[in-house]
Design a protein around this motif. Sequence first.
Motif, PDB file in Angstrom:
ATOM      1  N   HIS A 236       0.818  -1.099  -0.078  1.00 40.35           N
ATOM      2  CA  HIS A 236       0.217   0.040   0.164  1.00 40.35           C
ATOM      3  C   HIS A 236       0.813   1.077  -0.103  1.00 40.35           C
ATOM      4  O   HIS A 236       2.004   1.029   0.232  1.00 40.35           O
ATOM      5  N   HIS A 237       0.072   2.441  -0.175  1.00 43.43           N
ATOM      6  CA  HIS A 237       1.045   3.569  -0.277  1.00 43.43           C
ATOM      7  C   HIS A 237       1.368   4.042   1.049  1.00 43.43           C
ATOM      8  O   HIS A 237       0.880   3.663   2.014  1.00 43.43           O
TER       9      HIS A 237
ATOM     10  N   VAL B 284      -2.914   1.067   7.304  1.00 42.77           N
ATOM     11  CA  VAL B 284      -3.658  -0.076   7.282  1.00 42.77           C
ATOM     12  C   VAL B 284      -4.211  -0.875   8.494  1.00 42.77           C
ATOM     13  O   VAL B 284      -4.827  -1.912   8.408  1.00 42.77           O
TER      14      VAL B 284
ATOM     15  N   LEU C 260      -5.821  -8.055  -2.357  1.00 37.24           N
ATOM     16  CA  LEU C 260      -5.904  -6.745  -3.004  1.00 37.24           C
ATOM     17  C   LEU C 260      -7.252  -6.417  -3.773  1.00 37.24           C
ATOM     18  O   LEU C 260      -7.723  -5.383  -3.594  1.00 37.24           O
TER      19      LEU C 260
ATOM     20  N   LEU D  44      -8.684   1.274   3.011  1.00 34.72           N
ATOM     21  CA  LEU D  44      -8.371   1.926   1.666  1.00 34.72           C
ATOM     22  C   LEU D  44      -9.502   2.894   1.344  1.00 34.72           C
ATOM     23  O   LEU D  44      -9.136   4.020   0.752  1.00 34.72           O
TER      24      LEU D  44
ATOM     25  N   TRP E 172      -1.179   6.133  -7.409  1.00 30.92           N
ATOM     26  CA  TRP E 172      -1.021   4.798  -6.767  1.00 30.92           C
ATOM     27  C   TRP E 172      -1.823   3.587  -7.590  1.00 30.92           C
ATOM     28  O   TRP E 172      -1.347   2.424  -7.656  1.00 30.92           O
TER      29      TRP E 172
END
Length: 379
Positions: A15-16, A21, A56, A114, A136
């Motif tokens: 993830h960015h 998270v 994802l 997210l 992203w």
Amino acid sequence: MYTADQFTSQWKRLHHPSMNVDGDVAFFHRLYGKLYRLVGQEARCFDSRKILPFLLYVENTIAVGLDGVYEYRYRSVGNVESRWCNRFDISATAYSEVHNLVGRAVADANHSALRQWMTESVLSADFTRLREMLVWFVRRDKTLRQVYPDLRYRKEMFLRLTGNKQTAKQMLWDDLAFNWHDKRGDSLTDTIAKQFHQEASFIEEKEKTLLKEAAEILDAIRSERLDTYTVIGITDGCTLTLRHRDGRVFQDVIFPMPVPGNVQNQYLVAQLVTYQDKTCINGCAVWLNKEALPIWNGEIVWRDILKKEQDAARLTYFTTMSGKRISLYEDLYTVPENPKKAKYADMGIYLDEPNIFDFLGSLKSSGSRLNGEVIYLGG
């Protein structure tokens, strides 16, 4: 199999860096464990490294359903879940268990880190945060990347312009984030906005309000693909007035860094984005001399690139899951002229292939009955 700590470390890497998270990483670790045990026992060719990419996709489905839009809209993507299971060569029974497991996870999820990160990025009023969030997805979302055109022509153009591979690559990602449109004419921001509007119907009131506000902001975004401009005014070291080569004037354009001192009447090539009533340079800009200016006529440059992309798609074919061979051009660029067929196509139902209607028709013609059972028919 990853421990909780190992999984958290891997999940963060996917993830960015600005995304927290923590809110649902334990949820996805539990789902990871269930998939690992189920598929590991059933698969003829098990590779545990393929579980995280599938998670994802599940995360995307829970958050906003962006992947699902392209999954239905493009036959070259097809049913992601089915394709994933087929790679493991598992039985129909095991596939059904995977489907039910994912369905329960989507239904049971009461939070999405997210979606929260996406919403906060849009609401931040910080163009850099918004841009990084979109880039992203452009770079990391495997479903989205499957429906891009052949990018080599854009890559060549940006490299020719900048002379630097890294800068050219960044300009390419910025272009796709704001200026690429799918076969329905929707940009990435358009599609996310529509999904935000849709998701707002299913979540609690506080987040619903934020999601609707973010969707309205995304709806209002306006972008200009790469083209040439002349500096006709300077407000300060990071704010200029630009005149597009077609005569339109953009006031108070914000640069991401201080501009050179003497830029009045100078020329540059740039992408612009208007976000929350402020116009910003989208990523990098390249200063031009007068001799180079005619080469970068955006209308001519983009017309040539789009033609090359479409010509390349005409020469590329793929086979759908039902065995039909079609060109990538047909998939990436065409929409059925018949409104009814177009509506079905957006639902992943193509009348030139076996579909749900054929299945129901066969039941009717054979006199079969469903006896009150709920049967999963795909999608």
